[in-house]
Scaffold this motif. Sequence first.
Motif, short mmCIF file in Angstrom:
data_model
loop_
_atom_site.label_atom_id
_atom_site.label_comp_id
_atom_site.label_asym_id
_atom_site.label_seq_id
_atom_site.Cartn_x
_atom_site.Cartn_y
_atom_site.Cartn_z
N MET A 20 0.83 -1.20 0.00
CA MET A 20 0.00 0.00 0.00
C MET A 20 0.87 1.26 0.00
O MET A 20 1.83 1.35 0.74
CB MET A 20 -0.92 0.04 1.23
N SER A 21 0.46 2.24 -0.82
CA SER A 21 1.16 3.53 -0.83
C SER A 21 0.28 4.64 -0.26
O SER A 21 0.77 5.73 0.03
CB SER A 21 1.62 3.87 -2.25
N LEU A 27 -5.43 2.14 7.59
CA LEU A 27 -5.97 0.78 7.58
C LEU A 27 -5.44 0.00 8.77
O LEU A 27 -6.21 -0.68 9.47
CB LEU A 27 -5.62 0.09 6.27
N LEU A 28 -4.15 0.11 9.04
CA LEU A 28 -3.57 -0.61 10.17
C LEU A 28 -4.11 -0.09 11.50
O LEU A 28 -4.29 -0.87 12.44
CB LEU A 28 -2.04 -0.52 10.13
N ASP A 60 -5.88 0.94 -2.73
CA ASP A 60 -5.40 1.47 -1.46
C ASP A 60 -5.70 2.95 -1.26
O ASP A 60 -5.66 3.45 -0.14
CB ASP A 60 -3.91 1.18 -1.25
N TRP A 61 -6.06 3.67 -2.30
CA TRP A 61 -6.40 5.09 -2.16
C TRP A 61 -7.85 5.30 -1.69
O TRP A 61 -8.25 6.41 -1.37
CB TRP A 61 -6.20 5.84 -3.48
N ALA A 65 -12.46 1.54 1.51
CA ALA A 65 -11.67 0.31 1.67
C ALA A 65 -10.80 0.40 2.92
O ALA A 65 -10.65 -0.59 3.64
CB ALA A 65 -10.81 0.08 0.44
N MET A 66 -10.25 1.58 3.19
CA MET A 66 -9.41 1.78 4.37
C MET A 66 -10.15 1.38 5.64
O MET A 66 -9.58 0.80 6.54
CB MET A 66 -8.98 3.24 4.45
#
Length: 187
Positions: A20-21, A27-28, A60-61, A65-66
């Motif tokens: 992920m960028s 997310l973590l 990932d943007w 989803a995050m």
Amino acid sequence: MDLNNWFEKGLTPEQYIEKMSTHQENLLHVLKRFHLSGDEAPLMNKLREANWRTIVITEDWCGDAMMNVPILLALAKAADMDVRMLHRDENLELIDHYLTNGTSRSIPIFIFIDEEGEEQAVWGPRAPAVQEMVTNYRSSLPPREHADFDEKSREMMSKLTESYRTDEALWQEVYSSLKTTITERLY
């Protein structure tokens, strides 16, 4: 469409998170702090028996989803369910089978499949309560042609991201919606 092939093509959650960028830290953050609510043993046992797996269409943007992916991952861990992640923009053929309102490539989409690769349930991109919140935020924006639209839109996205990252009530709304979708198919 053979969903087993799509599943096999996907990244493990660990591979996805490592690459992920954008939103990796957020997310973590959710993944570390979200916990399943109440006594979930009956549902987790039923999911283990069903031996479902999950394909996640994501990027990932994506703020949704995050927030939503860590909640799915917590459920999957508790149920010993394998999950594979596919980037939407690299898998348009798949996402085009799961358009939101028949037109939008909204993400994330969670596709639950059985051992034979047959679709059992689909969830996403948002829980109804989260959709209502987003709709309310968007209704306060000026028209697209307005000089302040871009600035106000960025402010809204920043507020949404912070809410997604920290509002545990939203996390529970997502989990409740996800659980409802799953139990409708399991029982």
